[in-house]
Design an enzyme around this catalytic site. Structure first.
Site, PDB file in Angstrom:
ATOM      1  N   ALA A  95       0.857  -1.186   0.000  1.00  0.00           N
ATOM      2  CA  ALA A  95       0.000   0.000   0.000  1.00  0.00           C
ATOM      3  C   ALA A  95       0.890   1.230   0.000  1.00  0.00           C
ATOM      4  O   ALA A  95       1.887   1.283   0.740  1.00  0.00           O
ATOM      5  CB  ALA A  95      -0.928   0.023   1.213  1.00  0.00           C
ATOM      6  N   SER A  96       0.565   2.197  -0.820  1.00  0.00           N
ATOM      7  CA  SER A  96       1.301   3.456  -0.793  1.00  0.00           C
ATOM      8  C   SER A  96       1.021   4.207   0.503  1.00  0.00           C
ATOM      9  O   SER A  96       1.789   5.077   0.906  1.00  0.00           O
ATOM     10  CB  SER A  96       0.928   4.318  -1.995  1.00  0.00           C
ATOM     11  N   HIS A 130       4.584  17.099   2.543  1.00  0.00           N
ATOM     12  CA  HIS A 130       5.171  16.171   3.505  1.00  0.00           C
ATOM     13  C   HIS A 130       6.367  16.813   4.203  1.00  0.00           C
ATOM     14  O   HIS A 130       6.866  17.853   3.783  1.00  0.00           O
ATOM     15  CB  HIS A 130       5.619  14.877   2.819  1.00  0.00           C
ATOM     16  N   LYS A 134      11.139  13.220   3.865  1.00  0.00           N
ATOM     17  CA  LYS A 134      10.572  12.282   2.894  1.00  0.00           C
ATOM     18  C   LYS A 134      11.462  12.228   1.657  1.00  0.00           C
ATOM     19  O   LYS A 134      11.772  13.261   1.053  1.00  0.00           O
ATOM     20  CB  LYS A 134       9.145  12.677   2.513  1.00  0.00           C
TER      21      LYS A 134
END
Length: 233
Positions: A95-96, A130, A134
């Site tokens: 899952a992203s 973000h 990241k």
């Protein structure tokens, strides 16, 4: 449940905290690509880095350990993992984003795209924000959102990072200190705008979703998504 944490950064530590609160045991926690005995674990949770993710996931599958991965940036090798999972009769979820709220957001995004596909006066764009640590841009979540729009909206065939072109969804990626994650879908015309927004307040939502997925995948075989875990869509 005995859990292997493959990747022990901020997300790994958040997952550990929630896992212990839910009565689970952490038997492996490592940021190395090798040197751990995966057979100690009932399930593995991979939040490593792109260059390590394929190795970690393949190792789990080849040793019969169900694995879920939230690492982004390695998906050029996704079909190879699918093949390994099938060959080994293993269990795998990618899952992203494991946040329960984000996975609901994915479904809302697709439903909205289906409606907006009939209204050609609106142009769509995506903004994602973000924290500065990241590594990838755009986020895997933003890419999933763009792909969800493309699947339902024939006007668009691809996405582009920080660039606008015909038939492409522009994704504007921003990096700001201490922002866990915000995603905004914007449909704008000359008369008005429609926005769909998800804002994460902390990492706990992502960590809880990962633990719920790990609990769910035990004793299962196959390749799954969070839609299977949450029984949505």
């Amino acid at each position: 449940m005995k859990i292997a944490l493959l990747g022990y950064g901020k997300m790994g530590k958040a997952i550990e905290e929630i896992a212990l609160l839910r009565g689970h045991q952490i038997v492996i926690k490592t940021s190395d690509e090798d040197g751990y005995d995966i057979t100690q674990a009932d399930v593995a949770i991979d939040f490593s880095v792109p260059k390590a993710a394929f190795f970690n996931i393949a190792k789990c599958l080849k040793h019969g350990v169900p694995v879920i991965s939230g690492t982004t940036g390695w998906l050029d090798n996704y079909e190879n993992i699918v093949s390994i999972c099938k060959e080994e009769n293993g269990a795998f979820i990618y899952a992203s984003n494991f946040s329960l709220g984000v996975n609901i957001f994915f479904e809302l995004n697709k439903n909205l795209a289906k409606i907006m596909s009939q209204l050609k006066q609106y142009n769509v764009s995506i903004e994602e924000i973000h924290h500065t640590q990241k590594l990838d841009a755009p986020s895997g979540t933003a890419i999933t959102l763009a792909e969800g729009i493309i699947s339902e909206h024939s006007e668009y065939s691809k996405w582009l990072l920080n660039e606008s072109k015909e038939k492409a969804i522009p994704i504007n990626a921003k990096r700001i200190d201490s922002v866990p994650g915000t995603h905004i879908i914007d449909y704008s015309s000359i008369t008005d705008s429609i926005q769909l927004t998800h804002t994460a307040h902390n990492r706990q939502g992502f960590a809880l979703g990962a633990i719920i997925a790990a609990e769910w995948i035990l004793d299962k075989k196959g390749i799954f998504t969070m839609k299977d875990v949450l029984n949505i869509g």
